[in-house]
Design a protein around this motif. Structure first.
Motif, mmCIF file in Angstrom:
data_model
loop_
_atom_site.group_PDB
_atom_site.id
_atom_site.type_symbol
_atom_site.label_atom_id
_atom_site.label_comp_id
_atom_site.label_asym_id
_atom_site.label_seq_id
_atom_site.Cartn_x
_atom_site.Cartn_y
_atom_site.Cartn_z
ATOM 1 N N THR A 252 0.830 -1.206 0.000
ATOM 2 C CA THR A 252 0.000 0.000 0.000
ATOM 3 C C THR A 252 0.863 1.254 0.000
ATOM 4 N N ILE A 253 1.933 1.240 0.788
ATOM 5 C CA ILE A 253 2.830 2.401 0.829
ATOM 6 C C ILE A 253 3.376 2.677 -0.568
ATOM 7 N N GLY A 254 3.803 1.617 -1.259
ATOM 8 C CA GLY A 254 4.319 1.770 -2.619
ATOM 9 C C GLY A 254 3.283 2.363 -3.566
ATOM 10 N N LYS A 255 2.047 1.875 -3.447
ATOM 11 C CA LYS A 255 0.979 2.396 -4.309
ATOM 12 C C LYS A 255 0.708 3.863 -4.006
ATOM 13 N N HIS A 256 0.704 4.207 -2.726
ATOM 14 C CA HIS A 256 0.435 5.595 -2.363
ATOM 15 C C HIS A 256 1.521 6.527 -2.890
ATOM 16 N N LEU A 257 2.775 6.062 -2.846
ATOM 17 C CA LEU A 257 3.856 6.900 -3.381
ATOM 18 C C LEU A 257 3.663 7.108 -4.887
ATOM 19 N N GLU A 258 3.172 6.089 -5.569
ATOM 20 C CA GLU A 258 2.852 6.263 -7.002
ATOM 21 C C GLU A 258 1.727 7.277 -7.203
ATOM 22 N N GLU A 259 0.726 7.198 -6.355
ATOM 23 C CA GLU A 259 -0.395 8.142 -6.462
ATOM 24 C C GLU A 259 0.078 9.590 -6.315
ATOM 25 N N LEU A 260 1.165 9.766 -5.553
ATOM 26 C CA LEU A 260 1.687 11.113 -5.299
ATOM 27 C C LEU A 260 2.718 11.527 -6.346
#
Lengths: 260, 260
Positions: free
Chosen positions: A229-237
């Protein structure tokens, strides 16, 4: 007992504290600002206050002068003031400035620091505010405590060292939490959603923090070690490098607390 | 209309949502956990629920199966479930998992995401919670909306993309604000002060953020460009390298927003 006060400064703190002191039955004699029209604008909101841009208070009948100027000029303004020859108490209202900054202002000095975030256009209920006072003189401490209790039941005596630490803590708890909300707002609004959707979540977060302690109520991907999830959130940002950096660093810090 | 539900998972979300659904007049038939004693503990708190550690629901009369398992096993658990041959709706409750993760679970899938932070030992008032629902089927969407409205008046239809962004925003607004409070707590307590002293300040910060917007209510040394105070605060955090890093980075971000 302190009855007559002079407000030295006409910014946010002065606007809120001035009105609160009057509500509590004190009299504001004078409002000082180096910008006369600012002093006038605030004085007009108060019952009997007179505006001034002069620091010569030799003829004043105020028992208390409350310095509400920028931290970096507290000492200078204190030294430039001419106090009544009968003597008066001088306090500043800053979390970050040591009591010693007032050393040359007179014999009777102290701190009167309302722990709150003041903005124009948002009235503050002083009865809910923590007020931190300090002085080396027991007599002045008593007088400041008496005045503080007229505004709030949450009055604390903190020395300069404690006040300094409190101020650091307040930056995290107030200024930085606000910035986290600003980032959340930006993410929401740039995707067509209202920031208000998050209100129940934020309020519950705060309720929980003060009910069981923020250290015990941490939730989210970082505390779970959910790196996917952390990885996905960094992509979202993506494209917001600073928010990505903040996300990473705060997540590491959250995970670290668990590990310690 | 959805009347009978099965809770697939017995963690924090299941504890809170299970009780809320019963309060709203629904019936929880079964509580599943791969750990039977966890399923039993929750089932005992509910009226007629039966615990199980089996994912074979072929004989179930539930119309809805609510997946409340870790994000990383949502898809796997969904695929391992055997649903009643008459058909049933399967939803997950995650902000971060796409609707597509349920593609193989059955024809009738959706998302039922209560935007809240759940901890055991702190009861949650669902009527104040934002509930986000999603489905590709209008009929399922209507059924989920009807159920959601029994719990809360704040029901939003968000697609996977929106829910993903919302989840990022929620991490900042909830998880990261909580961590800022944790740091504040540590600074306070390691200096002999109570974290509770900060409560009025934090609550006012949140009130102000939702009254005038956090972008407009930022205060503190960073937004004032008060590098002297920032420097002093970094000294106060000496020995806590990670907190210093966070202080610096968030301050830069606050100052940057102003400049943009």
């Amino acid at each position: 007992m302190i009855q007559n006060v002079t407000l030295v400064g006409a910014g946010n703190v002065a606007w809120h504290l001035g009105a609160a002191l009057e509500d509590a039955g004190l009299v504001v004699d004078v409002v000082y600002s180096r910008n006369y029209s600012n002093a006038k604008a605030l004085a007009e909101r108060l019952y009997d206050a007179v505006p001034t841009d002069s620091l010569d208070f030799s003829e004043s009948k105020s028992e208390l002068f409350i310095l509400m100027v920028s931290d970096n000029v507290v000492q200078q303004v204190a030294e430039e003031m001419t106090l009544p020859s009968s003597g008066a108490i001088v306090v500043h209202t800053s979390g970050a400035v040591p009591l010693e900054a007032l050393a040359n202002a007179g014999l009777y000095v102290g701190v009167f620091y309302p722990l709150q975030t003041f903005s124009k256009g948002k009235k503050v209920d002083f009865s809910k505010i923590s007020i931190c006072i300090d002085s080396k003189s027991e007599r002045i401490l008593d007088m400041l405590a008496e005045m503080a209790y007229k505004l709030s039941k949450k009055v604390y005596h903190l020395n300069s060292e404690e006040r300094r630490k409190l101020h650091v803590a307040a930056v995290f708890a107030c200024n930085f939490t606000n910035h986290m909300m600003t980032i959340a707002q930006e993410v929401m609004e740039s995707n067509g959603m209202h920031f208000e959707m998050l209100e129940p979540l934020v309020r519950e977060t705060v309720d929980k923090a003060f009910a069981i302690g923020p250290d015990k109520s941490q939730t989210g991907p970082a505390i779970r070690g959910d790196s996917k999830t952390i990885g996905k959130h960094l992509e979202e940002l993506d494209g917001k490098a600073r928010y990505q950096e903040i996300y990473k660093l705060v997540s590491e810090s959250i995970a670290g607390i668990e590990k310690e």
